[in-house]
Scaffold this motif. Structure first.
Motif, mmCIF file in Angstrom:
data_model
loop_
_atom_site.group_PDB
_atom_site.id
_atom_site.type_symbol
_atom_site.label_atom_id
_atom_site.label_comp_id
_atom_site.label_asym_id
_atom_site.label_seq_id
_atom_site.Cartn_x
_atom_site.Cartn_y
_atom_site.Cartn_z
ATOM 1 N N PHE A 192 -6.122 9.936 -4.932
ATOM 2 C CA PHE A 192 -5.339 7.896 -5.333
ATOM 3 C C PHE A 192 -4.195 7.943 -6.161
ATOM 4 N N ILE A 226 0.884 -1.415 -0.427
ATOM 5 C CA ILE A 226 -0.096 0.266 0.145
ATOM 6 C C ILE A 226 1.281 0.973 -0.028
ATOM 7 N N ALA A 227 0.183 2.196 0.119
ATOM 8 C CA ALA A 227 1.211 3.972 0.033
ATOM 9 C C ALA A 227 1.952 3.918 1.021
ATOM 10 N N GLU A 256 -3.983 -1.062 -3.601
ATOM 11 C CA GLU A 256 -3.076 -2.273 -3.279
ATOM 12 C C GLU A 256 -2.875 -3.042 -3.784
ATOM 13 N N MET A 269 0.798 6.214 6.142
ATOM 14 C CA MET A 269 0.111 6.705 4.243
ATOM 15 C C MET A 269 0.657 7.872 4.137
ATOM 16 N N ASP A 299 4.904 5.364 2.974
ATOM 17 C CA ASP A 299 5.831 6.053 2.730
ATOM 18 C C ASP A 299 7.096 5.058 3.901
ATOM 19 N N GLN A 321 -1.276 7.715 -3.931
ATOM 20 C CA GLN A 321 -1.354 6.241 -3.230
ATOM 21 C C GLN A 321 -0.623 5.298 -4.424
ATOM 22 N N ARG A 326 2.950 5.409 -5.205
ATOM 23 C CA ARG A 326 3.757 5.270 -4.048
ATOM 24 C C ARG A 326 4.061 3.772 -3.744
ATOM 25 N N ALA A 327 2.597 2.799 -4.182
ATOM 26 C CA ALA A 327 2.025 1.814 -3.867
ATOM 27 C C ALA A 327 3.460 1.308 -5.345
ATOM 28 N N ALA A 332 -6.043 2.228 3.507
ATOM 29 C CA ALA A 332 -5.180 2.643 1.748
ATOM 30 C C ALA A 332 -6.657 2.559 0.663
#
Length: 126
Positions: free
Chosen positions: A47, A33-34, A118, A42, A36, A50, A53-54, A115
């Motif tokens: 969206f 998931i997003a 994913e 998170m 850090d 996220q 990052r994911a 989140a």
């Protein structure tokens, strides 16, 4: 014997699992998931933030095993709102090029830490 893959460039597991397990030349990644990797929190944003990052978290784990995103052969995406499906496809094209990995997309009621997105992956390393 399977090899556990772990990197500080991706967030630490938030439960009793490994970031990835390599068995032979196949790498099985846990969902990302997003989070850090530096803070374990998170990421700020919508969206899109996220998803980026994911996917960067997946990239970091694959790279820790000596591969890259082109080695991914299978992806599963989990979205809490399938209305975001077209946007997820657009963002994915910034990271994955043809020939694309096989993929499933699943609508879910909720994900860890609230989140919105994913992603999990399977990669075959050379």
């Amino acid at each position: 014997m399977p090899t556990i893959i772990s990197t500080k460039a991706a967030p630490a597991a938030i439960g009793p699992y490994s970031q990835a397990v390599q068995a032979g030349n196949t790498l099985y990644l846990s969902g990302q998931i997003a989070l850090d990797p530096q803070t374990g929190r998170m990421v700020e944003g919508d969206f899109d933030a996220q998803v980026h990052r994911a996917i960067r978290n997946v990239k970091a784990v694959v790279e820790a095993a000596g591969g890259n995103l082109r080695h991914c052969v299978r992806l599963t995406l989990y979205l809490t709102d399938l209305a975001n499906f077209p946007r997820a496809n657009e963002i994915m094209q910034a990271y994955f090029q043809a020939p694309y990995p096989a993929r499933s997309t699943v609508g879910v009621a909720a994900l860890p830490r609230g989140a919105l997105f994913e992603i999990e992956a399977t990669a075959v390393l050379e």
